[in-house]
Motif scaffolding. Structure first.
Motif, PDB file in Angstrom:
ATOM      1  N   ASP A   1       2.244  -4.288   6.144  1.00 12.29           N
ATOM      2  CA  ASP A   1       3.690  -4.244   6.383  1.00 12.29           C
ATOM      3  C   ASP A   1       4.445  -4.172   5.065  1.00 12.29           C
ATOM      4  O   ASP A   1       5.410  -3.418   4.915  1.00 12.29           O
TER       5      ASP A   1
ATOM      6  N   PHE B   1       3.924  -0.678   3.454  1.00 17.82           N
ATOM      7  CA  PHE B   1       4.649   0.329   4.227  1.00 17.82           C
ATOM      8  C   PHE B   1       6.151   0.194   3.997  1.00 17.82           C
ATOM      9  O   PHE B   1       6.853   1.200   3.809  1.00 17.82           O
TER      10      PHE B   1
ATOM     11  N   VAL C   1       2.785  -1.850  11.593  1.00 15.09           N
ATOM     12  CA  VAL C   1       2.848  -0.502  11.022  1.00 15.09           C
ATOM     13  C   VAL C   1       2.450   0.491  12.113  1.00 15.09           C
ATOM     14  O   VAL C   1       1.447   0.277  12.801  1.00 15.09           O
TER      15      VAL C   1
END
Length: 284
Positions: free
Chosen positions: A162, A165, A197
């Motif tokens: 996370d 990303f 994600v």
């Protein structure tokens, strides 16, 4: 056909980096040029890391300068810090990759930094890349097992994925670094990660040390993953499993996917030529 699955070829970088024998720039260029004819969309060919620690990657700029770039193929380079980023950009890399670990033990052993410290190193890279629309791929090591810390909690992988990303990595490659994952541990990890994600932004990077890479790919396919990293000829060993295989062989993955009805877009004859070249590089 069941659909399209992409194989991201990592042999020229992840595969060759652990080879003890020096491989010339000319040999690397010939290997990449052969792979370029096989139909890949992305090939990782270089690494701008310390020559002291990874001597096999010396000459990465010369490799990027010498290859014959095929239309529609992106040539990637690993860049762990701003110096590496600047070198990769100057050498004409089409995208760069950064790497972090889901385990503190591996992070400290591999890059002499905590996971948090590694993220701080990546922030200026991602900021600079964003300004010039240079794609950045994020690798996560030890997504199920660590040689130092034991099993990796899926939540740790999800948190790190996370973070990467959110910082701007367009894709997160999830690495079974020591090749000890099982379909069950892969599924548990992916269920946690895909909650954070989008599954279309995930890739599987499964080593075949324990002979389970294809089974782990099957488990990932069932959850929607459609990108997998592999190395022609099975290049690449695992430093924590001496004598054991590392990266799963691209030709084995491609053949397996085609048997399942997936389209990889790869020319199997050219791929076998590249695999033979890879095996020759290892055995010479």
């Amino acid at each position: 056909m069941t659909g399209r699955v992409e194989i991201f070829e990592v042999g020229p970088r992840d595969g060759l980096q652990n080879e003890a024998r020096e491989i010339s720039v000319a040999q690397k260029i010939a290997f990449v040029d052969c792979l370029s004819r096989a139909g890949f969309s992305r090939i990782e060919v270089a690494s701008f890391v310390s020559r002291k620690w990874v001597p096999q990657m010396a000459g990465s700029a010369e490799v990027l300068a010498g290859i014959t770039r095929a239309p529609g193929v992106r040539y990637a380079a690993l860049a762990p810090n701003m110096r590496g980023y600047d070198e990769a950009r100057a050498a004409g890399a089409d995208e760069i990759a950064i790497f972090a670990s889901a385990s503190e033990g591996f992070s400290k052993a591999n890059i002499n930094a905590t996971v948090g410290e590694s993220i701080e190193r990546f922030k200026p890279i991602l900021k600079a890349a964003r300004h010039i629309d240079l794609p950045v791929r994020g690798y996560i090591s030890c997504v199920t097992d660590c040689p130092f810390d034991g099993p990796t909690a899926p939540a740790r992988v999800a948190d790190l994925a996370d973070t990467l990303f959110s910082l701007g990595c367009y894709e997160i490659s999830l690495g079974d670094t020591i090749g000890q994952a099982t379909p069950d541990s892969i599924v548990k990890m992916l269920l946690a990660v895909r909650d954070r994600v989008p599954v279309g932004r995930l890739a599987g990077h499964y080593h075949d040390t324990a002979g389970r890479a294809l089974a782990n790919i099957d488990a990932s396919l069932s959850l929607g993953v459609r990108v997998f990293d592999a190395a022609a000829g099975g290049l690449g060993g695992c430093p924590y499993a001496p004598g054991a295989s590392g990266n799963v062989a691209t030709e084995a993955v491609a053949a397996h996917l085609e048997r399942l009805g997936y389209d990889t877009g790869l020319d199997m004859a050219v791929l076998e030529e590249a695999a033979s070249m890879a095996r020759a590089l290892r055995e010479a």
